[in-house]
Design an enzyme around this catalytic site. Structure first.
Site, mmCIF file in Angstrom:
data_model
loop_
_atom_site.group_PDB
_atom_site.id
_atom_site.type_symbol
_atom_site.label_atom_id
_atom_site.label_comp_id
_atom_site.label_asym_id
_atom_site.label_seq_id
_atom_site.Cartn_x
_atom_site.Cartn_y
_atom_site.Cartn_z
ATOM 1 N N GLU A 35 3.224 8.331 -7.167
ATOM 2 C CA GLU A 35 4.171 9.385 -7.523
ATOM 3 C C GLU A 35 3.736 9.917 -8.887
ATOM 4 O O GLU A 35 3.570 9.131 -9.825
ATOM 5 C CB GLU A 35 5.596 8.806 -7.602
ATOM 6 C CG GLU A 35 6.611 9.887 -7.855
ATOM 7 C CD GLU A 35 8.036 9.373 -8.050
ATOM 8 O OE1 GLU A 35 8.284 8.172 -7.855
ATOM 9 O OE2 GLU A 35 8.886 10.205 -8.427
ATOM 10 N N ARG A 262 3.504 -7.034 -5.898
ATOM 11 C CA ARG A 262 3.197 -6.328 -7.127
ATOM 12 C C ARG A 262 2.439 -7.244 -8.072
ATOM 13 O O ARG A 262 2.702 -8.450 -8.091
ATOM 14 C CB ARG A 262 4.533 -6.031 -7.826
ATOM 15 C CG ARG A 262 4.792 -4.631 -8.087
ATOM 16 C CD ARG A 262 6.230 -4.411 -8.482
ATOM 17 N NE ARG A 262 6.596 -3.200 -7.827
ATOM 18 C CZ ARG A 262 6.304 -1.982 -8.308
ATOM 19 N NH1 ARG A 262 5.736 -1.834 -9.467
ATOM 20 N NH2 ARG A 262 6.608 -0.914 -7.624
ATOM 21 N N LYS A 272 6.157 2.399 -14.744
ATOM 22 C CA LYS A 272 6.000 3.705 -15.393
ATOM 23 C C LYS A 272 7.229 4.068 -16.211
ATOM 24 O O LYS A 272 7.117 4.671 -17.278
ATOM 25 C CB LYS A 272 5.737 4.778 -14.335
ATOM 26 C CG LYS A 272 4.305 4.771 -13.859
ATOM 27 C CD LYS A 272 4.082 5.802 -12.782
ATOM 28 C CE LYS A 272 4.536 5.273 -11.443
ATOM 29 N NZ LYS A 272 4.419 6.220 -10.351
HETATM 30 P P1 ATP Z 1 6.271 1.969 -11.196
HETATM 31 O O1 ATP Z 1 7.325 0.930 -11.030
HETATM 32 O O2 ATP Z 1 5.269 1.639 -12.237
HETATM 33 O O3 ATP Z 1 6.805 3.362 -11.317
HETATM 34 P P2 ATP Z 1 5.745 2.624 -8.511
HETATM 35 O O4 ATP Z 1 5.591 1.667 -7.410
HETATM 36 O O5 ATP Z 1 7.014 3.404 -8.562
HETATM 37 O O6 ATP Z 1 5.454 1.874 -9.854
HETATM 38 P P3 ATP Z 1 3.978 4.554 -7.423
HETATM 39 O O7 ATP Z 1 3.325 5.695 -8.077
HETATM 40 O O8 ATP Z 1 5.023 4.805 -6.429
HETATM 41 O O9 ATP Z 1 4.552 3.627 -8.581
HETATM 42 O O10 ATP Z 1 2.871 3.545 -6.855
HETATM 43 C C1 ATP Z 1 1.749 3.943 -6.106
HETATM 44 C C2 ATP Z 1 1.267 2.745 -5.329
HETATM 45 O O11 ATP Z 1 0.900 1.695 -6.217
HETATM 46 C C3 ATP Z 1 2.339 2.197 -4.430
HETATM 47 O O12 ATP Z 1 1.763 1.844 -3.193
HETATM 48 C C4 ATP Z 1 2.845 0.998 -5.169
HETATM 49 O O13 ATP Z 1 3.381 0.060 -4.285
HETATM 50 C C5 ATP Z 1 1.573 0.501 -5.877
HETATM 51 N N1 ATP Z 1 1.910 -0.239 -7.094
HETATM 52 C C6 ATP Z 1 2.714 0.156 -8.094
HETATM 53 N N2 ATP Z 1 2.839 -0.789 -9.021
HETATM 54 C C7 ATP Z 1 2.066 -1.838 -8.618
HETATM 55 C C8 ATP Z 1 1.770 -3.141 -9.140
HETATM 56 N N3 ATP Z 1 2.291 -3.550 -10.289
HETATM 57 N N4 ATP Z 1 0.942 -3.937 -8.445
HETATM 58 C C9 ATP Z 1 0.405 -3.526 -7.288
HETATM 59 N N5 ATP Z 1 0.639 -2.329 -6.734
HETATM 60 C C10 ATP Z 1 1.463 -1.484 -7.378
HETATM 61 MG MG MG Z 2 7.655 4.681 -7.006
#
Ligand code: ATP
Ligand code: MG
Length: 561
Positions: A35, A262, A272
């Site tokens: 995102e 994660r 983020k």
């Molecule tokens: P954040 O909590 O940092 O905003 P998010 O999951 O909302 O993380 P996205 O941009 O939606 O961020 O993530 C893109 C991809 O990366 C998704 O498939 C998500 O599951 C994966 N991802 C995000 N954070 C991690 C992590 N700490 N370890 C492994 N994969 C991750």
């Molecule tokens: Mg997300």
């Protein structure tokens, strides 16, 4: 290691099983779906390496898909940063996709759902809807608008799209089951009204689809075979499948969602939202501040793409969450930089050495090996003269036998040069040593072939020649948080653990060969650590970041505490 030889992770096992059950290999397709609401962090690196790693293993396409359904938090700046980072990590995507490109298709399908009696417009306040949601142990209550006629729903939904209604006045909900044990199945919201311009669709839309409705359908549109996401989406899988049930055509590929844990890194936060807080509250100087666990921050700090990929590879993919120690990441960057970084000499905490028996006006250029790990790296010359800087810590007036550096009456070898002996020293009125008077052994020059040149003394020190040294700014970083898991405390905010001493800026003195160095160039400052040139450098003023010290000193500090 070649992709074939490595042990399979559990996601690869799932793919292997599908293949052995007859799934056609040429239909494998993956995606990485960020995102664009912030910069990618080291946690994302795991997901990137997993998805693109699968692409490499099976020679399958991998899409970069922006999940851009929330115009309030998303920006073009983030899209650009994400593309730069994935590219820098060394991966090539098949298509650059945007969920926003599917807004029309998603809308058409939503209309279809309404026509099939599977979706309705709810006109209650969000508070009322929340109060009807029930709890994990109590069923929810149907909305009074649940049984609106198809015609009325179609009309209202179109009105929502046309911009006739205020934000919050209506939502479109899937008509599933308010008594479902999985609360996500209790008539989830599919669309909300937002009168906000979107960074790609501008003002074309004022209704925006929710994540659950968007994600699986986007996978379907792109014909992604395996949609891999993190564990928090496990309870969403039922809904992912329900939404697919509404649209999937028999002859088309039906994506499947699978979840992995994660990755969390110690002494930092990987969310983020929290990273944004650090940026907005000026705890750091931006998303690419070298203290940030973002890919951009790590790159600026001097991490290499290879070291991040190797780190992600080592920790692998897990089914359960755990905390990975940041020293493992540091291990990987040391290992890589050891192979590629040229050795140079710089003194961070200088004290002057005067070599009494060396002619005042002389300068000698001594041969220095650039990288003992890399023969092709060649040699350079470093100037030697009567006045040198060494590190303050490398001299003591008196010390026991275990101190292998310089002490009065003792000898050390100067790296790439002569053996010197400390004869006396001068102090200021506070007792600080301001100058060390030495003598040198003229026959002891390294590499000169004399017997003395091979003479062994216990210590070897790095140094720079005072008249030739260039002053440079050096930024010394420490952990951004003092606590191992700053966001794991119930009674405290992660911000309470910010390390006030995470950055120290000093002026150091470097050998003149560094004048030619370019932004992002990596070096080993001998005996000190790995450093790289920061973008803040300008002609005549070099700025270095310390990527990592040579050894893991943090572990020792922790032991003492
Ligand atoms: P954040 O909590 O940092 O905003 P998010 O999951 O909302 O993380 P996205 O941009 O939606 O961020 O993530 C893109 C991809 O990366 C998704 O498939 C998500 O599951 C994966 N991802 C995000 N954070 C991690 C992590 N700490 N370890 C492994 N994969 C991750
Ligand atoms: Mg997300």
């Amino acid at each position: 290691m070649s992709e074939e030889k490595k042990a399979l992770n559990f996601i690869e096992h799932i793919v292997e099983e599908d293949l052995s059950n007859g799934f056609p290999k040429e239909q494998l397709r993956f995606r990485f779906p960020p995102e664009p609401n912030g910069y990618l962090h080291i946690g994302h690196a795991s997901s990137i390496c997993l998805n693109f790693g699968l692409g490499l293993r099976y020679n399958s396409p991998v899409n970069l898909r922006f999940d851009d359904t929330n115009p309030i938090k998303e920006e073009k700046e983030f899209v650009d940063a994400i593309k730069r980072d994935v590219e820098w990590l060394g991966y090539v995507w098949e298509n650059e996709c945007y969920a926003s490109d599917y807004f029309q298709q998603l809308y058409d399908w939503a209309v279809q759902l309404i026509k099939n009696g599977k979706a309705y417009v709810d006109s209650q306040s969000s508070e009322d809807m929340a109060s009807q949601k029930g709890t994990p142990t109590e069923p929810g209550v149907n909305s009074p608008f649940r049984d609106r006629s198809i015609e009325e729903n179609l009309q209202l939904f179109e009105g929502m799209k046309e911009g006739k209604y205020a934000e919050g006045s209506h939502v479109l909900r899937a008509k599933i089951d308010m008594t479902a044990s999985n609360m996500l199945m209790r008539d989830p919201i599919m669309y909300r009204i937002l009168h906000r311009p979107h960074h790609r669709t501008n003002t074309d839309w004022c209704i925006y689809p929710m994540y659950d409705w968007t994600h699986g359908e986007s996978d379907y549109i792109e014909q992604v075979s395996h949609s891999l996401c993190t564990l928090e989406f496990a309870p969403h899988r039922e809904l992912y499948d329900w939404f697919l049930d509404q649209v999937v055509a028999k002859e088309k590929l039906r994506p499947k969602q699978r979840e992995f844990a994660r990755r969390n890194l110690s002494h930092t936060v990987v969310s983020k939202r929290k990273l944004l807080q650090l940026v907005e509250q000026n705890v750091v100087k931006g998303w690419d501040d070298p203290r940030m666990p973002t890919i951009s921050g790590l790159r600026r700090r001097g991490y290499t793409a290879e070291s991040i990929r190797n780190f992600a590879d080592t920790i692998g993919i897990a089914k359960r969450e755990n905390l990975v120690d940041v020293s493992l990441l540091e291990f990987h960057v040391r290992e890589h930089l050891n192979k590629i970084a040229p050795r140079v000499m710089a003194v961070l905490n200088p004290v002057k050495v005067v070599i009494a028996n060396y002619p005042k006006e002389n300068t000698e250029w001594l041969k220095a090996e650039n990288n003992p790990e890399d023969e092709s790296a060649g040699d350079r010359e470093v100037p030697f003269s009567r006045e040198l800087y060494i590190e303050q810590e490398d001299f003591k007036e008196e010390a026991n036998r275990k101190f292998f550096r310089l002490k009065l009456g003792g000898e050390v070898r100067l790296k790439n040069g002569y053996i010197i002996k400390a004869e006396s020293c001068t102090k200021d009125k506070d007792g600080n040593i301001t100058e060390i008077q030495c003598t040198y052994d003229p026959k002891s020059k390294s590499g000169s072939g004399t017997e003395e040149s091979l003479r062994k003394v216990k210590g070897t020190l790095h140094w720079v020649s005072v008249p030739h040294a260039i002053p440079v700014e050096v930024r010394l970083y420490d952990r951004l948080f003092t606590d191992e898991a700053p966001d794991s405390h119930k009674d405290k905010e992660f911000m309470d653990f910010v390390n006030p001493d995470s950055l120290r800026v000093i002026t150091a003195f470097a050998e003149p060969s560094l004048k030619e160095a370019q932004v992002e160039d990596h070096f080993q400052f001998q005996r000190l650590g790995y450093f790289n040139i920061d973008v803040d450098s300008s002609p005549g003023k070099l700025v270095f970041n310390r990527t990592v010290p040579l050894r893991d000193t943090w572990a020792k500090i922790q032991e003492k505490a």
